[in-house]
Design a protein around this motif. Structure first.
Motif, PDB file in Angstrom:
ATOM      1  N   ASN A  23      13.510 -17.709 -27.312  1.00 44.30           N
ATOM      2  CA  ASN A  23      14.026 -18.869 -26.413  1.00 44.30           C
ATOM      3  C   ASN A  23      15.371 -19.006 -26.884  1.00 44.30           C
ATOM      4  N   ALA A  24      16.066 -18.860 -28.177  1.00 40.50           N
ATOM      5  CA  ALA A  24      17.334 -19.140 -28.506  1.00 40.50           C
ATOM      6  C   ALA A  24      18.136 -18.140 -28.065  1.00 40.50           C
ATOM      7  N   ASP A  25      17.725 -16.737 -28.123  1.00 42.16           N
ATOM      8  CA  ASP A  25      18.465 -15.598 -27.534  1.00 42.16           C
ATOM      9  C   ASP A  25      18.361 -15.686 -25.960  1.00 42.16           C
ATOM     10  N   LEU A  26      17.604 -16.208 -25.310  1.00 40.74           N
ATOM     11  CA  LEU A  26      17.475 -16.459 -23.781  1.00 40.74           C
ATOM     12  C   LEU A  26      18.552 -17.382 -23.717  1.00 40.74           C
ATOM     13  N   ALA A  27      18.624 -18.503 -24.408  1.00 43.66           N
ATOM     14  CA  ALA A  27      19.714 -19.456 -24.139  1.00 43.66           C
ATOM     15  C   ALA A  27      21.055 -18.622 -24.225  1.00 43.66           C
ATOM     16  N   LYS A  28      21.288 -18.008 -25.292  1.00 39.45           N
ATOM     17  CA  LYS A  28      22.335 -17.413 -25.504  1.00 39.45           C
ATOM     18  C   LYS A  28      22.945 -16.147 -24.537  1.00 39.45           C
ATOM     19  N   SER A  29      22.081 -15.682 -24.087  1.00 34.26           N
ATOM     20  CA  SER A  29      22.249 -14.382 -22.855  1.00 34.26           C
ATOM     21  C   SER A  29      22.411 -15.123 -21.810  1.00 34.26           C
ATOM     22  N   SER A  30      21.792 -16.285 -21.440  1.00 33.88           N
ATOM     23  CA  SER A  30      21.898 -17.090 -20.146  1.00 33.88           C
ATOM     24  C   SER A  30      23.202 -17.892 -20.229  1.00 33.88           C
ATOM     25  N   LYS A  93      12.496 -22.646 -16.890  1.00 31.66           N
ATOM     26  CA  LYS A  93      11.414 -23.420 -17.395  1.00 31.66           C
ATOM     27  C   LYS A  93      11.280 -23.294 -18.767  1.00 31.66           C
ATOM     28  N   LYS A  94      11.156 -21.986 -19.251  1.00 32.64           N
ATOM     29  CA  LYS A  94      11.400 -21.700 -20.787  1.00 32.64           C
ATOM     30  C   LYS A  94      12.232 -22.241 -21.604  1.00 32.64           C
ATOM     31  N   LEU A  95      13.624 -22.150 -20.943  1.00 32.95           N
ATOM     32  CA  LEU A  95      14.781 -22.857 -21.842  1.00 32.95           C
ATOM     33  C   LEU A  95      14.449 -24.242 -21.827  1.00 32.95           C
ATOM     34  N   VAL A  96      14.217 -25.013 -20.704  1.00 28.11           N
ATOM     35  CA  VAL A  96      13.981 -26.318 -20.648  1.00 28.11           C
ATOM     36  C   VAL A  96      12.923 -26.871 -21.909  1.00 28.11           C
ATOM     37  N   GLU A  97      11.697 -25.964 -21.778  1.00 26.11           N
ATOM     38  CA  GLU A  97      10.537 -26.406 -22.678  1.00 26.11           C
ATOM     39  C   GLU A  97      11.206 -26.184 -24.067  1.00 26.11           C
ATOM     40  N   TRP A  98      11.870 -25.181 -24.429  1.00 24.83           N
ATOM     41  CA  TRP A  98      12.554 -25.085 -25.714  1.00 24.83           C
ATOM     42  C   TRP A  98      13.308 -26.188 -26.202  1.00 24.83           C
ATOM     43  N   ILE A  99      14.262 -26.530 -25.154  1.00 29.21           N
ATOM     44  CA  ILE A  99      14.953 -27.496 -25.448  1.00 29.21           C
ATOM     45  C   ILE A  99      14.542 -28.813 -25.842  1.00 29.21           C
ATOM     46  N   LEU A 100      13.318 -29.163 -24.843  1.00 24.87           N
ATOM     47  CA  LEU A 100      12.801 -30.446 -25.003  1.00 24.87           C
ATOM     48  C   LEU A 100      11.586 -30.537 -26.375  1.00 24.87           C
ATOM     49  N   SER A 101      11.692 -29.377 -27.028  1.00 23.21           N
ATOM     50  CA  SER A 101      10.800 -29.248 -28.128  1.00 23.21           C
ATOM     51  C   SER A 101      11.802 -29.390 -29.438  1.00 23.21           C
ATOM     52  N   LEU A 102      12.989 -29.392 -29.154  1.00 23.68           N
ATOM     53  CA  LEU A 102      14.051 -29.581 -30.184  1.00 23.68           C
ATOM     54  C   LEU A 102      13.884 -31.097 -30.799  1.00 23.68           C
TER      55      LEU A 102
END
Length: 103
Positions: A23-30, A93-102
């Motif tokens: 998910n962190a990699d997806l956030a970077k690549s996005s 949605k994956k990005l947001v779910e990951w962010i909300l889990s922080l």
């Protein structure tokens, strides 16, 4: 039996770490990490601040996924968040779910 449970726990921990990294990699690549960091304001708010603001909001995933794709303005100050239409619905949605889990 105890060894089996410890193995299951260890495997689960490795899976969670791998998922978090993906998910962190997806956030970077996005492009998210161009304006955001995990724990401090950059151009946009810290991801942990976003998680805190929307904690307990049942509709946050859908609401924020739209903001990831279409952009937003005025929620965190005068600097607008540009749209990121190249991010798919599923990835948003994956990005947001990951962010909300922080935390």
């Amino acid at each position: 039996m105890k060894a089996v449970w410890m193995g299951i726990a260890a495997a689960s921990a490795l899976l969670m770490v791998g998922t978090a990294q993906a998910n962190a990699d997806l956030a970077k690549s996005s492009g998210c990490m161009n304006c955001h960091t995990a724990d401090k304001k950059l151009v946009g708010p810290a991801l942990k601040d976003i998680a805190a603001k929307y904690k307990g909001d049942a509709g946050a995933v859908d609401k924020l996924a739209v903001k990831v794709q279409k952009g937003s303005q005025g929620v965190w100050g005068p600097v607008p968040m540009p749209p990121n239409a190249k991010v798919s619905d599923a990835d948003a949605k994956k990005l947001v779910e990951w962010i909300l889990s922080l935390k």
